[in-house]
Motif scaffolding. Structure first.
Motif, PDB file in Angstrom:
ATOM      1  N   GLN A  67       0.823  -1.215   0.000  1.00 19.74           N
ATOM      2  CA  GLN A  67       0.000   0.000   0.000  1.00 19.74           C
ATOM      3  C   GLN A  67       0.857   1.264   0.000  1.00 19.74           C
ATOM      4  OE1 GLN A  67      -2.671  -0.637   3.309  1.00 19.74           O
ATOM      5  NE2 GLN A  67      -4.197  -1.613   1.994  1.00 19.74           N
ATOM      6  N   ARG A  68       1.989   1.219   0.688  1.00 17.38           N
ATOM      7  CA  ARG A  68       2.879   2.396   0.684  1.00 17.38           C
ATOM      8  C   ARG A  68       3.497   2.624  -0.697  1.00 17.38           C
ATOM      9  NH1 ARG A  68       4.346   0.059   5.650  1.00 17.38           N
ATOM     10  NH2 ARG A  68       6.214  -0.851   4.683  1.00 17.38           N
ATOM     11  N   GLN A  69       3.744   1.510  -1.395  1.00 18.56           N
ATOM     12  CA  GLN A  69       4.361   1.613  -2.720  1.00 18.56           C
ATOM     13  C   GLN A  69       3.326   1.702  -3.850  1.00 18.56           C
ATOM     14  OE1 GLN A  69       7.658   1.985  -3.028  1.00 18.56           O
ATOM     15  NE2 GLN A  69       7.769   1.850  -0.784  1.00 18.56           N
ATOM     16  N   HIS A  70       2.028   1.622  -3.486  1.00 18.55           N
ATOM     17  CA  HIS A  70       0.941   1.742  -4.456  1.00 18.55           C
ATOM     18  C   HIS A  70       1.033   0.666  -5.538  1.00 18.55           C
ATOM     19  CE1 HIS A  70      -0.015   5.546  -2.539  1.00 18.55           C
ATOM     20  NE2 HIS A  70       1.243   5.942  -2.709  1.00 18.55           N
ATOM     21  N   ILE A  71       1.293  -0.550  -5.111  1.00 19.07           N
ATOM     22  CA  ILE A  71       1.306  -1.691  -6.027  1.00 19.07           C
ATOM     23  C   ILE A  71       0.186  -2.635  -5.620  1.00 19.07           C
ATOM     24  CG2 ILE A  71       3.795  -1.483  -6.461  1.00 19.07           C
ATOM     25  CD1 ILE A  71       4.227  -3.832  -4.548  1.00 19.07           C
ATOM     26  N   PRO A  72      -0.274  -3.506  -6.531  1.00 21.03           N
ATOM     27  CA  PRO A  72      -1.379  -4.421  -6.203  1.00 21.03           C
ATOM     28  C   PRO A  72      -0.980  -5.396  -5.089  1.00 21.03           C
ATOM     29  CG  PRO A  72      -1.025  -4.307  -8.573  1.00 21.03           C
ATOM     30  CD  PRO A  72       0.138  -3.612  -7.936  1.00 21.03           C
ATOM     31  N   VAL A  73      -1.947  -5.684  -4.214  1.00 24.74           N
ATOM     32  CA  VAL A  73      -1.780  -6.708  -3.188  1.00 24.74           C
ATOM     33  C   VAL A  73      -3.071  -7.504  -3.132  1.00 24.74           C
ATOM     34  CG1 VAL A  73      -2.485  -5.064  -1.387  1.00 24.74           C
ATOM     35  CG2 VAL A  73      -1.297  -7.171  -0.737  1.00 24.74           C
ATOM     36  N   ARG A  74      -2.950  -8.829  -3.140  1.00 25.79           N
ATOM     37  CA  ARG A  74      -4.124  -9.704  -3.194  1.00 25.79           C
ATOM     38  C   ARG A  74      -3.949 -10.868  -2.223  1.00 25.79           C
ATOM     39  NH1 ARG A  74      -3.862 -10.449  -9.748  1.00 25.79           N
ATOM     40  NH2 ARG A  74      -4.225  -8.243 -10.336  1.00 25.79           N
ATOM     41  N   PHE A  75      -5.083 -11.350  -1.728  1.00 28.57           N
ATOM     42  CA  PHE A  75      -5.094 -12.606  -0.994  1.00 28.57           C
ATOM     43  C   PHE A  75      -5.194 -13.752  -2.003  1.00 28.57           C
ATOM     44  CE2 PHE A  75      -6.828 -10.136   2.743  1.00 28.57           C
ATOM     45  CZ  PHE A  75      -5.683 -10.306   3.506  1.00 28.57           C
ATOM     46  N   MET A  76      -4.529 -14.877  -1.691  1.00 26.60           N
ATOM     47  CA  MET A  76      -4.425 -15.925  -2.711  1.00 26.60           C
ATOM     48  C   MET A  76      -4.814 -17.304  -2.198  1.00 26.60           C
ATOM     49  SD  MET A  76      -0.358 -16.713  -2.891  1.00 26.60           S
ATOM     50  CE  MET A  76       0.532 -17.334  -1.468  1.00 26.60           C
ATOM     51  N   ASP A  77      -5.344 -17.406  -0.971  1.00 23.84           N
ATOM     52  CA  ASP A  77      -5.715 -18.721  -0.459  1.00 23.84           C
ATOM     53  C   ASP A  77      -7.022 -19.184  -1.095  1.00 23.84           C
ATOM     54  OD1 ASP A  77      -5.602 -21.036   1.009  1.00 23.84           O
ATOM     55  OD2 ASP A  77      -5.378 -20.041   2.948  1.00 23.84           O
ATOM     56  N   LEU A  78      -7.368 -20.429  -0.879  1.00 27.38           N
ATOM     57  CA  LEU A  78      -8.624 -20.971  -1.390  1.00 27.38           C
ATOM     58  C   LEU A  78      -9.789 -20.152  -0.850  1.00 27.38           C
ATOM     59  CD1 LEU A  78     -10.061 -23.279  -2.963  1.00 27.38           C
ATOM     60  CD2 LEU A  78     -10.167 -24.517  -0.770  1.00 27.38           C
ATOM     61  N   PRO A  79     -10.658 -19.617  -1.702  1.00 23.30           N
ATOM     62  CA  PRO A  79     -11.769 -18.786  -1.214  1.00 23.30           C
ATOM     63  C   PRO A  79     -12.634 -19.526  -0.202  1.00 23.30           C
ATOM     64  CG  PRO A  79     -11.549 -18.592  -3.592  1.00 23.30           C
ATOM     65  CD  PRO A  79     -10.621 -19.689  -3.172  1.00 23.30           C
TER      66      PRO A  79
END
Length: 789
Positions: free
Chosen positions: A87-99
């Motif tokens: 978030q500080r670097q303004h790049i994408p971040v996603r959760f990737m575990d089994l929904p």
């Protein structure tokens, strides 16, 4: 294009620091974090200044809120640091575990299958099956790097799925223990801490972790469950998706156990075939505050840590040699009025570092610091170590979430009332003494009673000192799991008032027991729910009119009488309840004498307790016509030879208390009841009822004392041994001072002391004569020199 797999331990300060340093050096263009993809929509709140860890993502089914789970984060959680960096670097971040939309649905299917299997087994008890329904174990295990990070309140038998209570996952093995044993250590937890969490240099650490976990996975294939295969297949799917989006530097933050499976990918078709056709359910999520006590695996959190407060200290002061920690211990001890000098602190630090050197550690860990604290600061006494455990090692820290974060309406109303009434959520308990004559305290009481009706047990009522009904004492301690209860009860209304009203109306409509409805009314009155009170009073009236068992009425009258006390304090109208009470008391007084005949011993003792509660209720009401009706009933029971002896004895005692029987009449009834013509067991039961609750009568009335002593003295040995348990039970109910005085009275009689004199016309001449010298001295007519005369 490069993919960097960072295998970490959930909630490890060393792992978090390594992740932070690695990301700053790598500067990735996307970050994938192990977690529920449904929460991607609320990840933007992680950068809000008012969102302060420890916090957790709550994921639940809107149509079944109890089917839910939590994803907690501390400041030193590697996932939290990775999210913050992105978030500080303004790049994408996603959760990737089994929904969890799939996880919950699979768990639901397994639960249904297990129920069907149990039903078939019940129908065919002799049949054997090769796949019995698995059991959920609650054995406590250590926190493992890469272990499941769900704190769950749903149903499943899989070790990586949520379970119904907050219980740790059931591992058959502790993989880290194998590595620790190979390194010459007997404790996998301590070995991991010193190798990774306390480590200052992070060079090639993630490669080492991945290689170690790869070797363990080859040696321990039994952990490869279906759910774990699904989770890892979905993680690989998310990595492939990031590659398709042309991200060139992909950072993957996952549990260390999963690192080899993400590094050595199978074919895309194999993963797609594994994930094909997964069931779904509807899912929703939000942020909630968390506590360090619930981050501990002692709370049942499978991926928890043993010392959240200590880990926070390690995160804040990674180079501390123990000096800062010992200063905190000394401060805590001084707050407890225990003398602790600077010399104590220095000596304890030296001892902790010496222990670390002997054990070939680069720095002292928590175990060394605890041993030094016990030896130097506690002088070998471990009493204060529990204080350190609660206040420092675990800590009572609670997180914060922004007030404007999306949340269910009922939760928003509760938080609004908490702020208005100045009742903050705290991880540690806090006591409140409420004076119901004050508007603010009265509103607090109403709020807490309404939450109690909803089953949200934030407040625990305590006993208060003093008389009267205008005081209440509550002990409040917030539990993050209350969020699930709040979401569940939110289906009954958007406000506390609306939800409590609708919920109790629904429950009371399904309850056919007079006792339960009376309990609801007793709880609804202090909660000030007018609609509920009217409905419950009507239902009680109908149930009481249809009740044919007088003992059922006798059981509920005391609670209803207690309800009438709220009429003055809480400004509620208790006249309707009082009318019902008067009607029920009249019915009890008519039917009770017959109900006291032909009663067994156990039933008579149970009835005796109800008699006492009924008498207290009559005294509390102070209504002359009800008191008269009650004493008439007592006379009928006492005079009836067919009444249970213990009830007849207690009725005689109450008549004496009401001054219906004078001393002479009481002695006559006592003599008849204790006559040798009666069976000893019957006489002992009558005496038990007569003396119930107080031995004062025996202490003050010597004639009565002599009658009891004479009756006991004339018993033969074998008969005395038979009734001894009854006598012992009778006297055991007296207070300790009463028993002591009675013992002194018995000893005085056996030692040849002055025999008690007979009381004539209510005057004891001997005792009266002893007071004459005192009175003469007070009047000035008595002088010491004339004492001999």
């Amino acid at each position: 294009m490069s993919v960097h797999i960072l295998g970490i331990r959930h909630h490890g300060p060393g792992s978090a620091r390594n992740v932070k340093n690695f990301l700053e050096a790598l500067q990735p263009d996307i970050v994938l974090v192990e977690g529920p993809p449904e929460a991607d929509s609320i990840l933007s709140w992680a950068g809000h200044e008012a969102l302060k860890p420890p916090v957790a993502i709550l994921v639940y089914q809107p149509d079944n809120p109890q089917h839910s789970c939590f994803y907690p984060f501390a400041e030193y959680s590697p996932e939290w640091q990775a999210i913050g960096y992105a978030q500080r670097q303004h790049i994408p971040v996603r959760f990737m575990d089994l929904p969890l939309t799939h996880v919950f649905a699979i768990g639901k299917e397994k639960q249904a299958a297990a129920g069907l299997q149990q039903q078939e087994a019940a129908e065919q008890p002799s049949a054997e099956t090769d796949d019995p329904a698995p059991e959920i174990t609650n054995a406590k295990v250590r926190s493992l790097p890469g272990g499941p990070d769900l704190v769950a309140v749903a149903d499943s038998d899989d070790e990586d799925l949520p379970v119904q209570q907050l219980v740790p996952a059931a591992f058959r093995h502790d993989p880290i223990a194998y590595l620790a044993h190979a390194a010459g250590h007997d404790d996998g937890e301590r070995w991991w801490e010193h190798m990774f969490e306390y480590r200052q240099q992070d060079d090639q650490i993630f490669e080492a972790v991945s290689d170690a976990m790869g070797a363990l996975r080859d040696e321990l294939p039994s952990r490869d469950s279906r759910m774990e295969r699904l989770r890892e297949a979905w993680m690989r799917k998310m990595i492939r998706q990031a590659e398709k989006e042309m991200h060139t530097r992909i950072a993957v933050i996952c549990g260390a156990w999963h690192a080899p499976a993400l590094k050595n990918m199978p074919t895309q078709k194999a993963d797609n075939d594994l994930l094909k056709g997964l069931p779904k359910v509807k899912i929703d999520c939000t942020w909630i505050p968390w506590t360090y006590s619930r981050l501990s695996y002692d709370s049942g959190y499978g991926a928890g840590v043993p010392s959240p407060g200590w880990y926070q200290h390690v995160w804040d002061h990674p180079a501390d040699d123990g000096t800062r920690w010992m200063a905190l211990v000394a401060k805590l001890f001084r707050e407890q009025q225990k003398d602790t000098s600077v010399a104590h602190v220095l000596e304890a630090v030296r001892l902790a570092n010496a222990l670390a050197s002997l054990r070939q550690y680069s720095r002292p860990g928590l175990e060394e610091l605890n041993e030094a604290t016990l030896s130097v600061l506690c002088n070998g006494e471990d009493v204060l170590m529990q204080l350190i455990q609660d206040e420092l090692i675990v800590s009572n820290r609670i997180g914060q979430v922004p007030s404007d974060i999306p949340k269910p309406p009922l939760q928003a109303d509760i938080e609004r009332l908490q702020k208005k009434l100045r009742l903050p959520q705290t991880a540690d308990f806090k006591d409140y003494v409420l004076d119901l004559r004050k508007d603010t305290d009265l509103d607090r009481s109403i709020f807490l009673h309404r939450l109690e009706l909803l089953g949200i047990r934030w407040g625990d009522r305590q006993q208060t000192s003093g008389k009267g009904t205008f005081k209440e004492q509550w002990r409040l301690q917030w539990d993050p799991s209350f969020s699930v209860d709040i979401i569940e009860k939110g289906s009954w209304g958007n406000t506390v008032l609306e939800a409590a009203t609708q919920y109790i109306l629904d429950v009371s409509g399904k309850t056919a027991t007079l006792r339960e409805v009376c309990r609801m009314l007793e709880s609804a009155l202090p909660a000030e729910l007018p609609k509920v009170v009217d409905a419950l009073i009507l239902r009680i009236n109908n149930l009481a009119a249809a009740a044919g068992d007088v003992l059922q009425l006798l059981e509920v009258i005391p609670s209803l009488v207690n309800i009438t006390r709220y009429g003055n304090v809480r400004k509620t109208d208790a006249d309707l309840v009082l009318n019902i009470v008067e009607s029920m008391i009249s019915r009890v007084c008519i039917s009770l004498p017959a109900a006291c005949t032909a009663v067994g011993e156990d039933a008579a003792l149970e009835l005796l307790e109800q008699f006492q509660a009924m008498n207290d209720a009559i005294n509390l009401l102070q209504h002359a016509h009800l008191t008269t009706a009650w004493t008439d009933t007592l006379q009928a029971i006492s005079a009836n030879s067919q009444s249970a002896p213990v009830i007849a004895g207690y009725a005689s005692r109450l008549l004496f208390d009401f001054k219906i029987l004078n001393s002479e009449m009481l002695f006559n009834r006592f003599s008849i009841a204790m006559s040798v013509a009666n069976a000893p067991a019957v006489a002992a039961a009558w005496l038990e009822g007569f003396l119930k609750g107080s031995g004062t009568l025996l202490l003050l009335d010597d004639t009565l004392w002599q009658m009891v002593c004479s009756w006991v003295g004339q018993l033969e040995n074998d008969i005395f041994m038979q009734i001894l348990p009854l006598l012992r039970r009778t006297f055991s109910n007296f207070t300790a001072p009463e028993r002591k005085k009675l013992g002194e009275k018995v000893r005085k009689g056996t030692d040849g002391g002055p025999a008690p004199t007979t009381v004539a016309n209510g005057i004891d001449d001997t005792r009266a004569a002893l007071g004459i010298p005192v009175v003469m001295k007070m009047l000035g007519f008595f002088h010491p020199e004339n004492q001999a005369e």
